[in-house]
Design a protein around this motif. Structure first.
Motif, PDB file in Angstrom:
ATOM      1  N   ILE A  40     -12.472 108.147  51.805  1.00 60.16           N
ATOM      2  CA  ILE A  40     -12.140 109.504  51.355  1.00 60.16           C
ATOM      3  C   ILE A  40     -12.148 110.448  52.542  1.00 60.16           C
ATOM      4  O   ILE A  40     -13.121 110.522  53.295  1.00 60.16           O
ATOM      5  CB  ILE A  40     -13.129 109.983  50.278  1.00 60.16           C
ATOM      6  CG1 ILE A  40     -13.022 109.070  49.043  1.00 60.16           C
ATOM      7  CG2 ILE A  40     -12.854 111.429  49.902  1.00 60.16           C
ATOM      8  CD1 ILE A  40     -13.987 109.409  47.941  1.00 60.16           C
ATOM      9  N   ASP A  41     -11.047 111.161  52.701  1.00 54.98           N
ATOM     10  CA  ASP A  41     -10.908 112.132  53.783  1.00 54.98           C
ATOM     11  C   ASP A  41     -11.796 113.337  53.489  1.00 54.98           C
ATOM     12  O   ASP A  41     -11.632 114.015  52.475  1.00 54.98           O
ATOM     13  CB  ASP A  41      -9.441 112.554  53.892  1.00 54.98           C
ATOM     14  CG  ASP A  41      -9.209 113.608  54.960  1.00 54.98           C
ATOM     15  OD1 ASP A  41      -9.843 113.504  56.025  1.00 54.98           O
ATOM     16  OD2 ASP A  41      -8.394 114.529  54.734  1.00 54.98           O
ATOM     17  N   VAL A  59     -10.069 116.271  65.714  1.00 63.32           N
ATOM     18  CA  VAL A  59     -10.342 114.842  65.522  1.00 63.32           C
ATOM     19  C   VAL A  59      -9.026 114.121  65.255  1.00 63.32           C
ATOM     20  O   VAL A  59      -8.152 114.630  64.562  1.00 63.32           O
ATOM     21  CB  VAL A  59     -11.340 114.634  64.370  1.00 63.32           C
ATOM     22  CG1 VAL A  59     -11.343 113.197  63.879  1.00 63.32           C
ATOM     23  CG2 VAL A  59     -12.735 115.046  64.812  1.00 63.32           C
ATOM     24  N   ASN A  60      -8.865 112.908  65.817  1.00 62.82           N
ATOM     25  CA  ASN A  60      -7.572 112.232  65.693  1.00 62.82           C
ATOM     26  C   ASN A  60      -7.669 110.749  65.336  1.00 62.82           C
ATOM     27  O   ASN A  60      -6.666 110.046  65.371  1.00 62.82           O
ATOM     28  CB  ASN A  60      -6.773 112.375  66.998  1.00 62.82           C
ATOM     29  CG  ASN A  60      -7.527 111.855  68.211  1.00 62.82           C
ATOM     30  OD1 ASN A  60      -8.399 110.992  68.092  1.00 62.82           O
ATOM     31  ND2 ASN A  60      -7.202 112.373  69.383  1.00 62.82           N
ATOM     32  N   GLY A  61      -8.852 110.253  65.006  1.00 60.93           N
ATOM     33  CA  GLY A  61      -8.988 108.819  64.745  1.00 60.93           C
ATOM     34  C   GLY A  61      -9.255 108.468  63.298  1.00 60.93           C
ATOM     35  O   GLY A  61      -9.649 107.344  62.998  1.00 60.93           O
ATOM     36  N   GLU A  62      -9.007 109.417  62.380  1.00 53.83           N
ATOM     37  CA  GLU A  62      -9.424 109.195  60.992  1.00 53.83           C
ATOM     38  C   GLU A  62      -8.563 108.188  60.237  1.00 53.83           C
ATOM     39  O   GLU A  62      -9.045 107.528  59.306  1.00 53.83           O
ATOM     40  CB  GLU A  62      -9.463 110.532  60.229  1.00 53.83           C
ATOM     41  CG  GLU A  62      -8.112 111.161  59.939  1.00 53.83           C
ATOM     42  CD  GLU A  62      -7.559 112.003  61.080  1.00 53.83           C
ATOM     43  OE1 GLU A  62      -6.531 112.673  60.870  1.00 53.83           O
ATOM     44  OE2 GLU A  62      -8.153 111.982  62.177  1.00 53.83           O
ATOM     45  N   ILE A  77     -14.908 109.697  55.411  1.00 56.01           N
ATOM     46  CA  ILE A  77     -14.249 109.674  56.722  1.00 56.01           C
ATOM     47  C   ILE A  77     -14.240 111.116  57.205  1.00 56.01           C
ATOM     48  O   ILE A  77     -13.372 111.918  56.856  1.00 56.01           O
ATOM     49  CB  ILE A  77     -12.820 109.117  56.620  1.00 56.01           C
ATOM     50  CG1 ILE A  77     -12.797 107.789  55.836  1.00 56.01           C
ATOM     51  CG2 ILE A  77     -12.225 108.941  58.011  1.00 56.01           C
ATOM     52  CD1 ILE A  77     -13.602 106.670  56.468  1.00 56.01           C
ATOM     53  N   LEU A  78     -15.237 111.462  57.995  1.00 53.38           N
ATOM     54  CA  LEU A  78     -15.492 112.857  58.352  1.00 53.38           C
ATOM     55  C   LEU A  78     -14.676 113.276  59.577  1.00 53.38           C
ATOM     56  O   LEU A  78     -14.629 112.571  60.573  1.00 53.38           O
ATOM     57  CB  LEU A  78     -16.983 113.046  58.647  1.00 53.38           C
ATOM     58  CG  LEU A  78     -17.463 114.471  58.913  1.00 53.38           C
ATOM     59  CD1 LEU A  78     -17.340 115.327  57.662  1.00 53.38           C
ATOM     60  CD2 LEU A  78     -18.906 114.454  59.421  1.00 53.38           C
ATOM     61  N   ARG A  79     -14.055 114.441  59.450  1.00 56.00           N
ATOM     62  CA  ARG A  79     -13.284 114.948  60.585  1.00 56.00           C
ATOM     63  C   ARG A  79     -13.437 116.463  60.703  1.00 56.00           C
ATOM     64  O   ARG A  79     -13.859 117.143  59.771  1.00 56.00           O
ATOM     65  CB  ARG A  79     -11.813 114.577  60.465  1.00 56.00           C
ATOM     66  CG  ARG A  79     -11.085 115.149  59.269  1.00 56.00           C
ATOM     67  CD  ARG A  79      -9.684 114.575  59.146  1.00 56.00           C
ATOM     68  NE  ARG A  79      -9.005 115.059  57.941  1.00 56.00           N
ATOM     69  CZ  ARG A  79      -8.224 116.135  57.896  1.00 56.00           C
ATOM     70  NH1 ARG A  79      -8.017 116.854  59.006  1.00 56.00           N
ATOM     71  NH2 ARG A  79      -7.629 116.498  56.773  1.00 56.00           N
TER      72      ARG A  79
END
Length: 448
Positions: free
Chosen positions: A221-222, A203-206, A197-199
């Motif tokens: 995985i963040d 970014v605000n939609g993770e 889960i790439l940010r």
């Protein structure tokens, strides 16, 4: 009538302002409404505030796209006071076979004497009060005119006019989902593949994205861009990668472009992403700001040469909408077996208009069979009309895939509507999962 909108229209202040006569009755009203709503007995609700009963009834008619006939005989006072006072109250719509039970609920709460039947729906698309009759389109033209004028000054005036005219259409059927697939899949997974889960900053939609992929059977995985840039995380460990929505770098370098350049101009990161994109066992999803970012990486992605870049919306404003898209036949592994369906979806972006190098390039892209999603109007026709197409993309294009279907970019947000309860409206028969949950389950089916 004191301090009411009607008083202002007549250039008066009034002697008596609205007040609360009984705190007990107000509490009983609130609790009864909550109970009736929980029991599914309230079809529509609107508090009676600015503009009084008249405005309340008109706004409910606009929202329901139906005519309303009012009968004021049960209400005491002259018609002007009845229609335009702003005392506390509300209008509720209930089914005919529920009227008695709803009345009983209020009576049991001790407030049955302040509940009145005041009207019904009609088929004439008009507001009727005795001999008075006004077409709803004419009323909405007046009601919407101030918004139109402000929007025309602030935004693209052509878009302001287009939205205004759409509101006046009597025959607009509204959103009508058409689902041509099963939301569930017949599969029993024994493992949970790693999903990146790439940010990036902004970014605000993770969180929603991680939840959707987790529900589909992944280990979400963040992964922050600094993890990749500094070598703490390798994309070689992942089967899937999603770039989430938001406003990376504040979009000051162009939507998603700063994020993309942090990859393109960093040798190690560039190699990480290019290697990931070329592995045949991986998939990539770019949503909103992630769509804009991934589109700028198309030189690293096999079969993505036809992708456009995404620029400012035609309306010249940020658009937060609930729009309808049609899923096109394409090689996309994430949209497998969903083609032909028309689904509502959340839209939230300021730079979502697909920009091609020329009109012929847009036409060529459409003919590749790699356009995956297109905006449609409420008659299921592809559209460039604002606000049904919220950004003005040519041919309604809002999602594209690659030749092998392993990468998908789209401006709308499936992660914001993967649960039915996230939708601002949905058919009653939908279960816990919204139809967009199938996209995430398709991802899990792809990963062996």
């Amino acid at each position: 009538m004191g301090a009411s909108i009607a008083a202002q229209v007549f250039m008066k202040v009034g002697a008596k302002a609205p007040d609360v006569d009984s705190a007990r009755d107000l509490r009983a009203f609130f609790e009864t409404i909550q109970k009736l709503n929980a029991d599914g007995k309230i079809l529509a609700y609107h508090d009676k505030s600015d503009g009084g009963l008249y405005t309340t009834a008109v706004e409910m008619a606009f929202a329901g796209h139906t005519g309303v006939s009012l009968d004021l005989k049960s209400l005491a006072g002259n018609e002007l006071d009845i229609l335009f006072n702003e005392e506390l109250g509300a209008v509720i719509q209930v089914a005919l076979d529920q009227v008695d039970s709803v009345r009983e609920a209020f009576a049991s709460a001790g407030i049955g004497d302040i509940v009145f039947e005041i009207g019904s729906l009609n088929d004439s698309y008009a507001l009727e009060i005795g001999a008075y009759k006004e077409d709803l389109s004419d009323l909405r033209a007046i009601w919407s005119d101030t918004t139109r004028r402000i929007a025309a000054l602030r935004d693209n005036p052509e878009c302001a006019e287009s939205e205004y005219l759409l509101k006046l259409e009597k025959n607009d059927p509204g959103i009508s989902p058409k689902i041509n697939f099963n939301i569930q899949v017949n599969a029993d997974f024994n493992s949970r593949p790693k999903m990146a889960i790439l940010r990036e900053q902004g970014v605000n939609g993770e969180i929603e994205m991680a939840a959707a992929f987790d529900k589909a059977g992944f280990e979400s995985i963040d992964v922050h861009m600094t993890d990749v840039l500094e070598g703490r995380v390798s994309l070689a460990d992942f089967k899937g990668l999603v770039a989430c929505g938001g406003f990376s770098y504040g979009d000051v370098l162009g939507a998603g472009e700063g994020w993309a350049k942090s990859i393109l101009f960093h040798p190690k990161a560039r190699q990480e992403f290019e290697s990931f994109f070329h592995r045949p066992d991986t998939f990539t999803l770019g949503i909103c700001n992630g769509c804009q970012m991934v589109s700028n990486l198309k030189d690293l992605i096999p079969g993505a040469a036809h992708w456009p870049r995404f620029v400012q919306n035609a309306s010249e404003r940020f658009e937060a909408r609930f729009s309808s898209v049609k899923i096109e036949a394409s090689p996309s592994v994430l949209l497998k077996d969903m083609e032909g369906s028309i689904l509502p979806i959340a839209v939230a972006h300021g730079e979502g208009r697909a920009e091609f190098s020329s009109c012929s390039s847009a036409d060529e892209c459409l003919n590749t069979g790699l356009v995956s999603l297109r905006y449609v109007d409420h008659f299921d026709r592809y559209t460039e009309r604002y606000p049904l197409n919220p950004n003005g993309s040519p041919f309604g294009i809002t999602g594209l895939t690659t030749v092998d279907g392993r990468a998908l970019i789209m401006m709308p947000h499936p992660e914001r509507v993967f649960r039915t309860c996230q939708n601002s409206w949905h058919p009653k028969q939908w279960g816990e999962d919204g139809p967009w949950m199938r996209l995430f389950r398709n991802a899990r089916l792809f990963v062996k």
